[in-house]
Design a protein around this motif. Structure first.
Motif, mmCIF file in Angstrom:
data_model
loop_
_atom_site.group_PDB
_atom_site.id
_atom_site.type_symbol
_atom_site.label_atom_id
_atom_site.label_comp_id
_atom_site.label_asym_id
_atom_site.label_seq_id
_atom_site.Cartn_x
_atom_site.Cartn_y
_atom_site.Cartn_z
ATOM 1 N N UNK A 19 0.820 -1.176 0.064
ATOM 2 C CA UNK A 19 0.084 -0.030 0.012
ATOM 3 C C UNK A 19 0.941 1.162 -0.070
ATOM 4 N N UNK A 22 2.222 1.811 -3.299
ATOM 5 C CA UNK A 22 1.237 2.266 -4.260
ATOM 6 C C UNK A 22 0.950 3.769 -4.114
ATOM 7 N N UNK A 23 0.993 4.262 -2.965
ATOM 8 C CA UNK A 23 0.761 5.637 -2.678
ATOM 9 C C UNK A 23 1.959 6.414 -3.169
ATOM 10 N N UNK A 26 1.401 6.566 -6.895
ATOM 11 C CA UNK A 26 0.235 7.725 -7.221
ATOM 12 C C UNK A 26 0.862 9.020 -7.148
ATOM 13 N N UNK A 30 0.404 10.434 -10.718
ATOM 14 C CA UNK A 30 -0.790 11.023 -10.937
ATOM 15 C C UNK A 30 -0.937 12.294 -11.966
ATOM 16 N N UNK A 31 -0.080 13.160 -11.715
ATOM 17 C CA UNK A 31 -0.242 14.231 -12.488
ATOM 18 C C UNK A 31 0.216 14.198 -13.935
ATOM 19 N N UNK A 51 -8.858 8.918 -14.549
ATOM 20 C CA UNK A 51 -7.446 8.686 -13.670
ATOM 21 C C UNK A 51 -7.827 7.814 -12.473
ATOM 22 N N UNK A 52 -8.988 7.898 -11.840
ATOM 23 C CA UNK A 52 -9.257 7.104 -10.873
ATOM 24 C C UNK A 52 -9.518 5.723 -11.157
ATOM 25 N N UNK A 53 -9.976 5.395 -12.273
ATOM 26 C CA UNK A 53 -10.247 3.907 -12.823
ATOM 27 C C UNK A 53 -8.698 3.421 -13.291
ATOM 28 N N UNK A 55 -5.904 4.030 -11.815
ATOM 29 C CA UNK A 55 -5.266 3.553 -10.689
ATOM 30 C C UNK A 55 -5.830 2.563 -9.995
ATOM 31 N N UNK A 56 -7.113 2.511 -10.132
ATOM 32 C CA UNK A 56 -8.009 1.278 -9.618
ATOM 33 C C UNK A 56 -7.460 -0.127 -10.173
ATOM 34 N N UNK A 59 -4.039 -0.908 -9.207
ATOM 35 C CA UNK A 59 -3.789 -1.500 -8.042
ATOM 36 C C UNK A 59 -4.256 -2.795 -8.087
ATOM 37 N N UNK A 60 -5.250 -3.403 -9.022
ATOM 38 C CA UNK A 60 -5.955 -4.718 -8.904
ATOM 39 C C UNK A 60 -5.188 -5.510 -9.864
#
Lengths: 183, 162
Positions: A19, A22-23, A26, A30-31, A51-53, A55-56, A59-60
């Motif tokens: 985790x 992953x942070x 991100x 992310x930018x 962007x959220x999708x 990173x999800x 993550x998966x």
């Protein structure tokens, strides 16, 4: 704090640090991914969702990253696929409508309070919107992000020659559009 | 910041002011501003991480719920299938284990004539047909299986001339 991709990946491999790694990922990407998506979908709300999708999905699927390509290439590829799928979905939704997606996006660009450019930049963006999705993608990656053709070829899984041709045609089309409209 | 021979140009067209960078070295080539004309809402990137983790947590919970839902749909059917399997095993295995003598095979099969040859096997089908119709004066009707291979036209001819 600067952290390399290898360090992030090494942390990912340790379940207790997954985790945290992953942070960091991100934070680091992310930018860049946001601006890549924003150029494709224009509107902030859509770029935020994508962007959220993205990173999800990252993550998966972290376990599936084999390290064949660089981390940045892998992330860019996922974000690009998200953007292209989103545009295709929007286009399908508009099938029964008289509008096409380019007009809709162009209209939203006019009303976008987060558009910070001047009139000529708006016209350039509208000209870019008239390109086919993949050509637009190539144009944005080369023109705004200044990526190397080799990097783009890795991300888009195509040849350097095809990308050069695509960029050349995109530039010609945009120049023609702007010349006819303004000068 | 302009590179080499690039010249910033500002023109007024239709009451609007436009600016571009003109490079006289490259004939008629206009170099447009490469700066991205978008901005993100204030504090967007600072809040993004917490928003993302909220979404990940919600999706993980939803996934867990949907797995339980799927299991609850299939569980009764899997239970029934297992019950039938157990019943079948008990029905088949239990008597054999309790009374093993009754299930011992005592006689071996030496030869089984699973196919008995009859005189009909020596004749071909049309010979049989001839034989039946000549000796027994039987009429084979069109719906007979012997007529399956006869098409409609041939049937009409048969009806007319016989």
């Amino acid at each position: 704090m600067h952290i390399s991709d290898q360090e992030i990946l090494a942390m990912m491999a340790i379940p207790q640090q997954r985790e945290e790694a992953f942070k960091l990922l991100v934070d680091k990407f992310s930018q860049r991914l946001y601006w890549h998506l924003r150029k494709m979908v224009v509107i902030h709300e859509d770029a935020d969702d994508l962007l959220q999708n993205t990173f999800v999905k990252i993550w998966n699927n972290l376990d599936k990253f084999r390290g064949d390509s660089s981390l940045f290439t892998w992330l860019y590829r996922i974000a690009t696929n998200e953007a292209l799928n989103h545009l295709n979905k929007k286009r399908t939704e508009l099938l029964n409508s008289f509008d096409d997606l380019e007009n809709v996006m162009s209209g939203r660009l006019d009303e976008d309070p987060l558009f910070s450019g001047d009139e000529i930049q708006k016209r350039l963006q509208k000209a870019i919107l008239s390109l086919p999705d993949k050509q637009r993608l190539v144009f944005n990656m080369k023109y705004f992000d200044n990526l190397k053709y080799e990097e783009m070829a890795d991300i888009l899984n195509t040849s350097v020659g095809a990308l050069k041709a695509s960029y050349f045609h995109a530039v010609k089309k945009i120049e023609a559009l702007i010349d006819n409209e303004l000068f | 910041m302009f590179v080499g021979s690039e010249i910033p140009v500002i023109i007024n067209a239709g009451g609007l002011w436009f600016h571009f960078i003109y490079n006289p070295m490259d004939k008629n080539k206009k170099i447009w501003n490469r700066e991205l004309p978008f901005k993100a809402p204030d504090g967007y990137f600072e809040e993004f991480e917490s928003k993302l983790f909220q979404k990940i947590n919600i999706e993980e919970k939803e996934e867990a719920v949907s797995t339980v839902k799927k299991l609850s749909v299939f569980a009764p059917w899997i239970g029934m299938a297992a019950a039938f399997l157990i019943i079948a095993l008990v029905y088949k295995q239990l008597p054999e284990r309790i009374f093993p003598d009754n299930f011992m095979q005592t006689e071996s099969v030496q030869s089984i004539e699973f196919y008995q040859v009859t005189p009909a096997d020596y004749f071909k089908e049309y010979e049989l047909l001839e034989f039946i119709s000549e000796t027994e004066s039987l009429y084979i009707l069109p719906d007979s299986t012997f007529f399956d291979a006869i098409d409609e036209e041939e049937l009409i001819m048969l009806t007319l001339f016989y």
